[in-house]
Structure formats: structure tokens, C-alpha cells
Scaffold this active site. Structure first.
Site, PDB file in Angstrom:
ATOM      1  N   GLU A 150      -9.001   0.004   5.217  1.00 32.41           N
ATOM      2  CA  GLU A 150      -8.390   0.953   4.275  1.00 32.41           C
ATOM      3  C   GLU A 150      -7.353   0.166   3.499  1.00 32.41           C
ATOM      4  O   GLU A 150      -6.214   0.007   3.952  1.00 32.41           O
ATOM      5  CB  GLU A 150      -7.713   2.104   5.028  1.00 32.41           C
ATOM      6  N   CYS A 176      -0.967   4.605  -1.051  1.00 39.84           N
ATOM      7  CA  CYS A 176      -2.198   3.900  -1.444  1.00 39.84           C
ATOM      8  C   CYS A 176      -2.886   4.671  -2.562  1.00 39.84           C
ATOM      9  O   CYS A 176      -3.581   4.092  -3.392  1.00 39.84           O
ATOM     10  CB  CYS A 176      -3.114   3.748  -0.250  1.00 39.84           C
TER      11      CYS A 176
HETATM   12  P1  NAD Z   1       0.401  -5.170   4.650  1.00 41.98           P
HETATM   13  O1  NAD Z   1      -0.964  -5.632   4.278  1.00 41.98           O
HETATM   14  O2  NAD Z   1       1.552  -6.057   4.375  1.00 41.98           O
HETATM   15  O3  NAD Z   1       0.444  -4.856   6.242  1.00 41.98           O
HETATM   16  C1  NAD Z   1      -0.361  -3.881   6.843  1.00 41.98           C
HETATM   17  C2  NAD Z   1      -0.537  -4.180   8.308  1.00 41.98           C
HETATM   18  O4  NAD Z   1      -1.377  -5.324   8.461  1.00 41.98           O
HETATM   19  C3  NAD Z   1       0.766  -4.513   9.042  1.00 41.98           C
HETATM   20  O5  NAD Z   1       0.720  -3.925  10.320  1.00 41.98           O
HETATM   21  C4  NAD Z   1       0.716  -6.023   9.139  1.00 41.98           C
HETATM   22  O6  NAD Z   1       1.451  -6.545  10.212  1.00 41.98           O
HETATM   23  C5  NAD Z   1      -0.767  -6.268   9.322  1.00 41.98           C
HETATM   24  N1  NAD Z   1      -1.267  -7.583   8.916  1.00 41.98           N
HETATM   25  C6  NAD Z   1      -0.949  -8.269   7.796  1.00 41.98           C
HETATM   26  N2  NAD Z   1      -1.678  -9.405   7.721  1.00 41.98           N
HETATM   27  C7  NAD Z   1      -2.475  -9.430   8.817  1.00 41.98           C
HETATM   28  C8  NAD Z   1      -3.456 -10.345   9.310  1.00 41.98           C
HETATM   29  N3  NAD Z   1      -3.748 -11.475   8.680  1.00 41.98           N
HETATM   30  N4  NAD Z   1      -4.097 -10.039  10.468  1.00 41.98           N
HETATM   31  C9  NAD Z   1      -3.819  -8.906  11.119  1.00 41.98           C
HETATM   32  N5  NAD Z   1      -2.892  -8.010  10.707  1.00 41.98           N
HETATM   33  C10 NAD Z   1      -2.224  -8.269   9.563  1.00 41.98           C
HETATM   34  O7  NAD Z   1       0.610  -3.741   3.953  1.00 41.98           O
HETATM   35  P2  NAD Z   1       1.951  -2.859   3.795  1.00 41.98           P
HETATM   36  O8  NAD Z   1       2.869  -3.518   2.832  1.00 41.98           O
HETATM   37  O9  NAD Z   1       2.472  -2.461   5.123  1.00 41.98           O
HETATM   38  O10 NAD Z   1       1.359  -1.525   3.133  1.00 41.98           O
HETATM   39  C11 NAD Z   1       1.115  -1.360   1.776  1.00 41.98           C
HETATM   40  C12 NAD Z   1      -0.340  -1.637   1.446  1.00 41.98           C
HETATM   41  O11 NAD Z   1      -1.199  -0.851   2.259  1.00 41.98           O
HETATM   42  C13 NAD Z   1      -0.691  -1.245   0.012  1.00 41.98           C
HETATM   43  O12 NAD Z   1      -1.555  -2.213  -0.532  1.00 41.98           O
HETATM   44  C14 NAD Z   1      -1.384   0.095   0.175  1.00 41.98           C
HETATM   45  O13 NAD Z   1      -2.250   0.431  -0.884  1.00 41.98           O
HETATM   46  C15 NAD Z   1      -2.136  -0.136   1.454  1.00 41.98           C
HETATM   47  N6  NAD Z   1      -2.496   1.120   2.113  1.00 41.98           N
HETATM   48  C16 NAD Z   1      -3.794   1.531   2.064  1.00 41.98           C
HETATM   49  C17 NAD Z   1      -4.141   2.747   2.638  1.00 41.98           C
HETATM   50  C18 NAD Z   1      -5.559   3.250   2.573  1.00 41.98           C
HETATM   51  O14 NAD Z   1      -5.846   4.200   3.277  1.00 41.98           O
HETATM   52  N7  NAD Z   1      -6.445   2.684   1.765  1.00 41.98           N
HETATM   53  C19 NAD Z   1      -3.169   3.533   3.273  1.00 41.98           C
HETATM   54  C20 NAD Z   1      -1.850   3.069   3.312  1.00 41.98           C
HETATM   55  C21 NAD Z   1      -1.529   1.855   2.728  1.00 41.98           C
END
Ligand code: NAD
Length: 502
Positions: free
Chosen positions: A260, A294
Site C-alpha cells: 500500500e 495517502c
Molecule cells: P515510509 O516509507 O518512510 O515508512 C513506512 C514504513 O516502512 C515504516 O514503518 C518504515 O520503518 C518502514 N520501512 C521503510 N523502509 C523499509 C525497508 N527498506 N524495509 C522494511 N521496512 C521499511 O513512509 P511514511 O513516511 O511513514 O508514510 C508516508 C508514506 O506512506 C506516503 O508515501 C503515503 O502515501 C504512504 N501511505 C500509503 C498508504 C496506502 O494505503 N496506500 C497509507 C498510508 C500511507
């Protein structure tokens, strides 16, 4: 705006945690901060390698019993979770506001979403159905059955610190999976409270302790879960960059991924649109949650005959929005999550100006404590690279179209494919937008904005958004494995396709 006292915010967080029956697992390296004042709330220890290994082993071991527990009995644990979430709705919402900066009403809405998905999952626990097909062979029955999948790792983002967890966890638990949750490193307190409530629900309903476990940390911990073959499904919510790192690693071990990822959501405003309704929907979708959903509306594609009026009306609404302390009554826009988000917003606005864009209003920082910004409205001459990029901040780019085909083409010409909408009273346009050659997104709406989905439908998006579906409808199938069963109840052994063999 008078900034709230950081000490008072810290107390508030600890009291809310306490009311949820949650204990902080001692101090450590992970600092929970509040974007309200950009100050620390508490510290928690990052899970060490031994903690992660123990959690993985316990989750894999517990799965063997949990998968054989009747699904309606598993549902009873989720029902109790839903009751506890309802009882602690305001405590959890307070923690969401403290850690993610959402205004109170949106934070309460996020907790309500958890309660709703528990209801949904409890019903589902009696409906995990397969189908029966007509067999081509006499005396044979052909059917499909669904079985629990295994350990599910839930990796979640900061901006929906609890709803996304519940979409995954409530459904995975009734499906017979065990869950390991690695929440965003920016929202460990909200996660601690939810985990404590689920642990209580498990205790009270006789479910094993390790049906759900919480791991604290950032990318490192996420990567261990991503690479471990004991994890059957990695359900990861976050940026496209995160998905790009996670997907090939899970694929390399033939694990399953449910992604997601980021969105870059657009809305078309047609000449026939009810502009009163459209402007209300646009302002909520674009400026709500300070542009940190998102599904936030980031691109507005407006017919040239109404574009000036639409821009004027949105600008007027934006100027009347109160930005500030998300706990303060009347405030509709809280803070950005951190300095990085503010830098990204400022850089995007600079690039938009350099591309010939006109910042009609907004984009200013308010005060010097926390990162509070006025939502920005930017008219663009064309859909340049910056418009095609998700900047996780309240920036709404406005583009103009003449022909409806052009509006659809502009709408779809971005790499992401999460949410979309059209404001029109022309049924042909509405139906075309929802058709195969209309919006290419996972969510396509008519006369409402791009954000604020209900849990009953499947949630997720296409293209770089990752293709995953969570929450309602038949999303549960992602958390189970399917077996096709053929039973021969005859005394012959006919082969399929008429094959003869001796
Ligand atoms: P982020 O990608 O920085 O982090 C999200 C999660 O992924 C965190 O728990 C982080 O620790 C983990 N993570 C990051 N890199 C990783 C890796 N290489 N391996 C494993 N885990 C890893 O995102 P954020 O800043 O917390 O949230 C904002 C983003 O999330 C925006 O791009 C938003 O659009 C997206 N988002 C999407 C949805 C959806 O349903 N499509 C919902 C909410 C947020």
C-alpha cells in the site's frame, strides 16, 4: 498561536497510555516525538536481534495452534478487541493526535475505522467461504477451500498509525494467521496502546499470547521481517521508495507481499459540476490531515470554463482554514510531521514556480515551534515532473483541460494509481470516469473527494501504489492460501481432458 507546553503533552501521552493498560517497555533509542511542538514524548527501546528472533519463533509456533482454532472462535478475540477499542476511543485518538498531529475529529475517525473493521472481521469469521465448481468428470466434486497462511508482518506508516494496523490485524487474525507488527518509528506510543488492548482481548478470550506481537524500530527491523522465510506475507504500507526496496526482497524468497504505497490523487472538475459541493470535497481532501494522507488530493484537473471560479473559491476557503494546535477547537489543519516534510514542501513549491507555476495562496510556515504551514494552491501551465511526484504535504496543483478525453489522459499520466474522483452532474462523464478507459486508480469516486474511504470496500491502488488491497470486500483472500480439491466418489477413475492411460 500560543504553543502548548511540551511537558503537558508528555503527561497527556503517558496518561492516555496508562488508561489503555499499556506500559512502556523501558527507555531506549527510539524517541517518540510530537509534531505539535516537535519535542520528545517518551523513549522506547528498539527491538534487538534476539527480540526479533524470539518474536518470529513464537509467531511461527503459535500459528500451528491458531490455524486450527475455529474461525468464529478467532472472531471472538477480534470482537473483544473492537469492544476495547470503543471503550478507549478517546485515549487512542489522543495518542494519534499527539504522535501524528491529526486534529481530534480525524483522530477519532481513525479509531472508529478500527472499530468498524473489527465488526467487519467478526462477521467475516463466519464467512470464509470457498466455492464449488461443476466437475467435468462423473462422480467427482470440485471445490476450493481457504486456509490460514502463516505469519503476517505488518509494516505501517506514520500517517495512519492505527487504522492500517487494524485493517491488517483484524482480518489476519480471523483468517487464522499470527501477526508481527512493526509500526512507524514515529508512532511507537499509539502502537503500544493498541498492542496492549489486543493482548488484553487475547487474554480474556483464551487466545494465545503470541497471536500478535509488537516490534519497535525502523528500516533495519522491517528488513529482517522482509527477508525471513517464516513470514508468509509482508503487508507494508508506506512510500513508493519503501515498496521498491521491499518487493524484490520478498519476491526473491517467493514470499507474498501486500503493498500500500504512495498516491498522487487527482480530481476532475467538469463544467456541469455542483461547485458548492465540489469545493467542500476538494478542500477536505486536499488540506485535511495537512495533506498527509495517502489519498490526499494533490492534482485538480478543471475545465477551462470554470477554472477561475474554482480557484477563487478554493483560495477563499483556504484563507479561512484555521491552522494550528490540533487539540484546539476550530483548528482544521494540524502540523506537518517534521522538518523534513517542511523542507520537501518548500522545495516542491520552488520547483513548481521554476516550472512556471503560480502559487495562488499558502505555503507559508506559521510560527517557529513545530512545522505548521498554510495549505498551498498552485496553478500549473502543465503537468511537470513535480506535479507527477507525491510531496507529502498540503500542495494542490491546478491544471486546465478543454476536452474530456484530455482530462482523463492528464489524470492517468502519473506513476501512482491510488484514489481519484470526478465532480460532474453529467452521467455520461461520470460513467466514463468509472469505466475501463476512465480512471486507472484502485479507488474512483463521483461527487466526493479522493480521501475518506469506508472500510467495507477493498482499499488500495494500482501502478506504483503497489496493487495491494486491504480492509473490506474480499481482501481477506490475501491473508489465506487457497487449495483446489477434487473428490472422486465414484468407483471409476476417469482422467481430466479425456486422457487415457492404460
Ligand atoms: P515510509 O516509507 O518512510 O515508512 C513506512 C514504513 O516502512 C515504516 O514503518 C518504515 O520503518 C518502514 N520501512 C521503510 N523502509 C523499509 C525497508 N527498506 N524495509 C522494511 N521496512 C521499511 O513512509 P511514511 O513516511 O511513514 O508514510 C508516508 C508514506 O506512506 C506516503 O508515501 C503515503 O502515501 C504512504 N501511505 C500509503 C498508504 C496506502 O494505503 N496506500 C497509507 C498510508 C500511507
Amino acid at each position: 498561536m500560543t504553543p502548548p507546553d511540551p511537558e503537558a503533552l508528555r503527561d497527556r501521552a503517558l496518561r492516555a497510555l496508562h488508561r489503555c493498560g499499556a506500559q512502556l517497555p523501558g527507555s531506549g533509542d527510539l524517541v517518540a516525538r510530537t509534531p505539535i511542538t516537535d519535542t520528545p514524548l517518551a523513549e522506547v527501546p528498539v527491538s534487538c536481534a534476539a527480540d526479533v528472533e524470539a518474536a518470529l519463533a513464537a509467531a511461527a509456533h503459535t500459528f500451528r495452534d491458531w490455524r486450527s482454532t475455529p474461525a468464529p472462535v478467532r472472531g471472538a478475540t477480534v470482537r473483544r478487541l473492537g469492544e476495547l477499542l470503543a471503550e478507549h476511543k478517546s485515549d487512542l485518538a489522543e495518542l494519534v493526535t499527539l504522535e501524528a498531529g491529526k486534529i481530534e475529529s480525524e483522530a477519532l475517525g481513525e479509531v472508529q475505522e478500527m472499530i468498524d473493521v473489527c465488526d467487519f472481521a467478526v462477521g467475516l469469521s463466519r464467512q470464509l467461504y470457498g466455492v464449488t465448481m461443476a466437475s467435468e468428470r462423473p462422480g467427482h466434486r470440485l471445490s476450493e477451500t481457504w486456509h490460514p497462511l502463516g505469519v503476517v508482518a505488518v509494516v505501517s506508516a506514520f500517517n495512519f498509525p492505527v487504522a492500517v494496523w487494524s485493517w491488517n490485524t483484524a482480518i489476519a487474525l480471523v483468517c487464522g494467521d499470527t501477526v508481527l507488527w512493526k509500526p512507524s518509528e514515529r508512532t511507537p506510543l499509539t502502537a503500544t496502546a493498541c498492542a496492549a488492548l489486543l493482548a488484553r482481548a487475547a487474554r480474556e478470550t483464551g487466545a494465545p499470547e503470541a497471536v500478535h506481537q509488537l516490534l519497535y524500530g525502523g528500516t533495519d527491523i522491517g528488513e529482517v521481517l522482509v527477508d525471513d522465510p517464516r513470514v508468509a506475507l509482508v503487508s507494508a504500507t508506506g512510500s513508493v521508495a519503501m515498496g521498491r526496496a521491499v518487493a524484490p526482497r520478498v519476491a526473491a524468497r517467493f514470499g507474498r507481499c501486500l503493498l500500500e504505497l504512495g498516491g498522487n490523487n487527482g480530481a476532475v472538475v467538469a463544467p456541469s459540476a455542483d461547485l458548492d459541493l465540489a469545493v467542500r470535497g476538494i478542500v477536505f481532501s486536499a488540506a485535511g490531515t495537512a495533506g498527509q494522507r495517502c489519498t490526499t488530493l494533490r492534482r485538480l484537473i478543471v475545465h477551462s470554463s470554470v477554472v477561475d471560479e474554482v480557484v477563487d473559491r478554493i483560495a477563499a476557503a483556504y484563507r479561512s482554514l484555521r491552522v494550528g494546535d490540533p487539540f484546539a477547537p476550530g483548528v482544521l489543519v494540524g502540523p506537518l510531521i517534521d522538518a523534513g516534510a517542511h523542507r520537501a514542501m518548500t522545495a516542491a513549491l520552488d520547483t513548481a514556480r521554476a516550472d512556471g507555476g503560480e502559487v495562488v495562496c499558502g505555503g507559508q510556515r506559521i510560527g517557529e515551534i513545530g512545522y505548521y504551514v498554510t495549505p498551498a494552491l498552485v496553478r500549473m501551465p502543465e503537468q511537470t515532473e513535480i506535479v507527477r511526484t507525491e510531496t507529502f504535504a498540503p500542495i494542490l496543483y491546478v491544471l486546465t483541460y478543454e476536452e474530456f478525453d484530455e482530462a482523463i489522459a492528464l489524470h492517468n499520466a502519473v506513476p501512482q494509481g491510488l484514489s481519484s474522483s470526478i465532480f460532474t452532474t453529467d452521467q455520461r462523464e461520470a460513467e466514463r470516469f468509472l469505466s475501463a478507459d476512465g480512471s486507472d486508480c484502485g479507488i474512483a469516486n463521483v461527487n466526493i473527494g479522493t480521501s475518506g474511504a469506508e472500510i467495507g470496500g477493498a482499499f488500495g491502488g494500482e501502478k506504483e501504489t503497489g496493487g495491494g488491497r486491504e480492509s473490506g470486500s474480499d481482501s481477506w483472500k490475501a491473508y489465506m492460501r487457497r487449495a483446489t480439491n477434487t473428490v472422486n466418489y465414484s468407483d471409476e477413475l476417469p482422467l481430466a481432458q479425456g486422457v487415457e492411460f492404460g
